[in-house]
Design a protein around this motif. Sequence first.
Motif, PDB file in Angstrom:
ATOM      1  N   GLY A 163       0.808  -1.219   0.000  1.00  0.00           N
ATOM      2  CA  GLY A 163       0.000   0.000   0.000  1.00  0.00           C
ATOM      3  C   GLY A 163       0.836   1.262   0.000  1.00  0.00           C
ATOM      4  N   GLY A 217       0.457  -9.155   0.561  1.00  0.00           N
ATOM      5  CA  GLY A 217      -0.930  -8.766   0.744  1.00  0.00           C
ATOM      6  C   GLY A 217      -1.609  -9.654   1.776  1.00  0.00           C
ATOM      7  N   PRO A 250     -10.853  -3.256  -1.810  1.00  0.00           N
ATOM      8  CA  PRO A 250      -9.907  -4.153  -2.490  1.00  0.00           C
ATOM      9  C   PRO A 250      -9.148  -5.019  -1.496  1.00  0.00           C
ATOM     10  N   ALA A 252      -6.084  -7.536  -2.107  1.00  0.00           N
ATOM     11  CA  ALA A 252      -5.101  -8.275  -2.901  1.00  0.00           C
ATOM     12  C   ALA A 252      -4.469  -9.346  -2.025  1.00  0.00           C
ATOM     13  N   PRO A 292      -6.293  -8.775  -8.380  1.00  0.00           N
ATOM     14  CA  PRO A 292      -6.859  -8.686  -7.031  1.00  0.00           C
ATOM     15  C   PRO A 292      -8.384  -8.634  -7.060  1.00  0.00           C
ATOM     16  N   THR A 308     -11.963  -8.388  -4.106  1.00  0.00           N
ATOM     17  CA  THR A 308     -12.475  -7.596  -2.984  1.00  0.00           C
ATOM     18  C   THR A 308     -12.572  -8.456  -1.738  1.00  0.00           C
ATOM     19  N   GLY A 320      -8.243  -1.093   2.665  1.00  0.00           N
ATOM     20  CA  GLY A 320      -8.050  -2.004   1.545  1.00  0.00           C
ATOM     21  C   GLY A 320      -6.615  -2.466   1.434  1.00  0.00           C
ATOM     22  N   THR A 337      -3.847  -3.284  -1.316  1.00  0.00           N
ATOM     23  CA  THR A 337      -3.508  -3.135  -2.727  1.00  0.00           C
ATOM     24  C   THR A 337      -1.995  -3.244  -2.899  1.00  0.00           C
ATOM     25  N   ASP A 356       1.364  -3.588  -6.260  1.00  0.00           N
ATOM     26  CA  ASP A 356       1.795  -3.817  -7.637  1.00  0.00           C
ATOM     27  C   ASP A 356       2.878  -4.887  -7.638  1.00  0.00           C
TER      28      ASP A 356
END
Length: 442
Positions: A122, A155, A187, A189, A225, A227, A283, A285, A287
């Motif tokens: 995050g 995550g 979200p 992930a 990802p 929810t 959430g 999240t 990459d």
Amino acid sequence: MERALPTIAVLGAAGLIGQAVATDLAAAGFGVHAVARRFTAAQRAGFGDGAVEAPIAGLDAAALAHLLDARGVEIVVNCLGVLQDGPGGTTEDVHRGFVSRLLAALRALGRPALLVHLSIPGRADDDRTAFSRTKRAAERLIEASGLPYVILRPGFVVAPAAFGGSALLRALAMLPATLPAALAQRPLAAIAVGDIGRTVEAVARRWAAGEREWSAAWELVERQPGTAGAMVEGLRRRLGGPKPRLAMPAWLLRAGATAGDLVARLGWQPPVRSTALAELDRGVTGDPSGWIAATGIEPTPRGAMLAGLPATVQERWFARLYLLKAPIVAVLALFWVASGSIALAASFDAAVAILTTAGFAPAPARAITIASSVLDIAVGLAIAWRRTCRGGLLAGILVSLFYMAGAAAITPGLWIEPLGALVKTFPAIVLMLVALATLEAR
């Protein structure tokens, strides 16, 4: 000539991620020292001679350096963490303070050593809890240290074992209700716990091959990802949970978080706390592209993660019992405290009268009533406190059996009393046995 595999210390190896990583590394042939404040009997047996019990989070830099140097450790995997302040330590000390001491210990080794540090994914500018802020502060210390490091930001971890948030979502999947609408859309992930172990193994093998320049930070999350609501529904399908027929009200989760914060002060680690709710609302999240490019590891898709979870009857038992554990312990604690308090106050004269009718003199009857009432309250308080709960439950069973035997010998008429006060002791004993059976958190 092939280089020997490095010796690895996994700090926090009693936790969900730490245990999985240590187990995977050992299976891959690495020399692993699994370090934790305390292991369960099963964990101790699984790690064998590699299990090291030590008050790891409280050690100073010199003690940490000695622990690592004496075992020839080349790579340290730091999995220590706490959700929020409590008897187990503060987020400030366990995250930032401990990392500062660990970095000093690594410098003191006088030889190259790699730190693999578990953090959170995050954006830093979205950190809203002491948990996330101190996790991020620890990252900054590592990045400024000049030491070789790899920061892993997994995550939501999906693992065969269940603890904390993963246990909570399993339990919610066995309820005929969905998450509150806003929370369900947040979200989430995820990452398979095995992917974390594979990543540490890949880094360790490159270290063994002579790669020493490390300053990486990777987000370990799935490519696609989903929810929070989709994760619960996926677990519901996997475990065979009931069809959801209503939406859980948001106020109920907030109330549960408030209650969780209160009982955490008694040493418990409930999954529903204000920090957990805030982090879920923010959430999860990330990459994964940097991680994938650097390691070549393809993250396990969510469907495969869930399909890899056991869905046996014991898993369904756990999921159904998980949310009942807290009220069982709370009811038993309140039962014993209330029993003793009522006998000391409103029912004192009636309790004394039972003993005097059985032939006791007034003074001994009052003394016995006071002593038994204080004993009941002590049992209840022991059950309420996590560290003494097991002893309190065992004491409660023994005291109940003693009361039943004493009543049979002194006042047998109580066994046929219309409200069945003594007969109801049997279910209370059974409930205490259930609490004992479900007391372990790991």
